[in-house]
Design an enzyme around this catalytic site. Structure first.
Site, PDB file in Angstrom:
ATOM      1  CB  VAL A 262      37.400  -4.523  17.726  1.00 58.19           C
ATOM      2  CG1 VAL A 262      36.416  -5.348  16.900  1.00 58.19           C
ATOM      3  CG2 VAL A 262      38.632  -5.361  18.049  1.00 58.19           C
ATOM      4  CG  ASP A 436      40.720  -0.928  24.959  1.00 57.64           C
ATOM      5  OD1 ASP A 436      41.257  -1.980  24.566  1.00 57.64           O
ATOM      6  OD2 ASP A 436      41.275  -0.117  25.734  1.00 57.64           O
ATOM      7  CG  HIS A 437      39.234  -7.059  21.227  1.00 50.81           C
ATOM      8  ND1 HIS A 437      38.695  -7.953  22.132  1.00 50.81           N
ATOM      9  CD2 HIS A 437      38.907  -7.556  19.997  1.00 50.81           C
ATOM     10  CE1 HIS A 437      38.101  -8.930  21.481  1.00 50.81           C
ATOM     11  NE2 HIS A 437      38.207  -8.725  20.185  1.00 50.81           N
ATOM     12  NE  ARG A 438      43.879  -1.825  26.262  1.00 47.85           N
ATOM     13  CZ  ARG A 438      44.464  -0.695  26.682  1.00 47.85           C
ATOM     14  NH1 ARG A 438      45.698  -0.722  27.161  1.00 47.85           N
ATOM     15  NH2 ARG A 438      43.818   0.449  26.632  1.00 47.85           N
TER      16      ARG A 438
END
Length: 466
Positions: A262, A436-438
């Site tokens: 993102v 990192d959208h995690r």
């Protein structure tokens, strides 16, 4: 007799290929040149012909496996050596001797490595079947053949001269070279192993018949055949994918298709930062330290990461854990002649603004000289890339594998901007944060970016952070 077939060089210079599909199974009986599999290189899917006639005893790879060139692919049961063909009743002793020699030679070459994919395999019992036919046809046919081979490639061929049934075997570079010279490979005598035509064979034939490169042949109608601006060899440049560029490409592809990226943007007035930098450069005691926007941004990142640990974390898929770092190994992207490298500054959170500026300069100089130790490009926790030095306003940077965030600095531009209720010329730049959208959600990423921007907007705020 058991015979192994090793995956040959597919003519691309590639070290490996993927098995797309097997077209035979263990226990099947196959004929010479029968397609046994489809394999995929980095460029194309090609059919793999069988170099032997016999029974498949073992397939050494499954569909989907990547096999290195030279690895055993298939094992055959050839059922013993092939018996020599009986000579005709009218054959002369000399012909019988020639046939026996050709049969012995074929049996010796049967143990050699198979021919390159796509060019056929030599039939057992005769390396050049057309030679035998020409010899049997008598002196007249041999004379016609000699005239044909000495003629230009586009000469009209006598109907009585037997054309080779087998496709001339050569490698793609040799075929391209022959095409450039206008040479018909069916007329070239092969001297390579297993009847493969080499570049030297093409050169010898071209010299003998006076072949002219296609690009230099006179055109009968210039209007119908425009001149090339360069020869085929000069129109393209091929550079092997290796070293830094290959490693970078593999890392970026792995990151792009592993971590859900993102990117969020923020344009900020950095006039106070540029004024601070100007004042530091005017200080004689600090002139040699080369403090710039990059150093200030690095300091801002280190301060902001202390309040947003998600951006300084790692997703450990193997362990099923999120690893939060309590230190900052700050990666600095450096463009070099060998490709992009991202060495990192160890424990950057412990350094002052001046120390960060010195570390960034040393890191960049070492990277451009190609002397960065491999250890310095491992273990990074967050990275910065400065695309502004190329005049670019913003971008969407790709994460380094194992990192949760990367910040791109755009160009600093003097432009009209709202300042204290009025329009004034201000120094403005755009920040782009990929994460990192995690590990980081939109709120965390946005708050981190705002904190970095606030330090760049008002460097004095750094005195309030710890």
């Amino acid at each position: 007799m058991i015979q192994d077939f090793r995956l040959p060089d597919l003519g691309e210079g590639l070290p490996e290929a993927e098995i797309v599909a097997w077209l035979v199974a263990e226990g099947d009986t196959v004929a010479l040149n029968q397609t046994i599999a489809e394999v995929e290189t980095a460029k194309a899917v090609v059919e793999l012909p069988s170099p032997h006639a016999g029974t498949i005893t073992k397939l050494h790879a499954a569909a989907g496996d990547v096999v290195a060139v030279g690895s055993v692919l298939v094992s055959y049961d050839l059922g013993g050596d092939a018996a020599p063909r009986p000579a005709p009743a009218t054959a002369a002793p000399a012909e019988e001797t020639a046939q026996a020699e050709e049969t012995a030679q074929a049996e010796e070459t049967a143990q050699a490595e198979p021919n390159l994919v796509g060019y056929g395999a030599a039939p057992r019992g005769s390396a050049r079947p057309q030679r035998r036919a020409r010899a049997a046809a008598g002196p007249a046919a041999a004379s016609d053949t000699a005239v044909l081979e000495a003629a230009p490639h586009d000469a009209i061929q006598p109907a009585e001269v037997e054309r080779p049934v087998e496709r001339p075997r050569s490698t793609p570079p040799v075929r391209l070279f022959a095409k450039q010279l206008g040479v018909d490979l069916t007329l070239v005598e092969a001297t390579g192993a297993n009847g493969v035509i080499t570049r030297a064979d093409v050169e010898a034939y071209a010299e003998r018949v006076g072949a002219t490169p296609v690009g230099t042949m006179p055109a009968p109608e210039p209007a119908l055949m425009p001149e090339l601006s360069a020869t085929p060899a000069e129109r393209t440049t091929r550079t092997p994918i290796r070293g830094v560029r290959k490693h970078t490409a593999e890392a970026m592809v792995r990151s792009a298709f592993t971590a859900p990226h993102v990117t969020t943007f923020l344009t900020v007035d950095v006039t106070a930062t540029t004024e601070l930098i100007a004042s530091l450069k005017a200080d004689r005691a600090l002139q040699e330290h080369k403090i710039g926007v990059m150093a200030v941004a690095a300091k801002a990142v280190c301060l902001a990461l202390a309040h947003h640990p998600g951006l300084n974390s790692k997703w450990d898929d193997a362990a099923g854990e999120i690893v939060e770092h309590h230190y900052v190994n700050l990666g600095i992207a450096a463009a070099t002649g060998r490709g992009l490298v991202v060495p990192n500054i160890r424990d950057a959170q412990e350094l002052s603004l001046v120390e960060l500026a010195d570390a960034i300069r040393t890191l960049a100089e070492t990277a451009r000289s190609g002397k960065t130790p491999p250890a310095d490009m491992m273990g990074g926790t967050f990275s910065i890339t400065n695309v502004g030095v190329f005049g670019v306003d913003a971008g969407t940077p790709i994460l380094n594998p194992g990192e949760a965030g990367i910040l791109a600095l755009g160009a600093v531009r003097r432009q009209p901007w709202e300042h204290r209720g009025e329009i004034a010329l201000r120094d403005v730049m755009t920040l782009a944060l990929s994460f990192d959208h995690r590990l980081v959600d939109g709120e965390q990423g946005s708050r981190f970016l705002v904190d970095v921007a606030n330090v760049l907007r008002e460097p004095g705020r750094a005195m309030l952070l710890r």
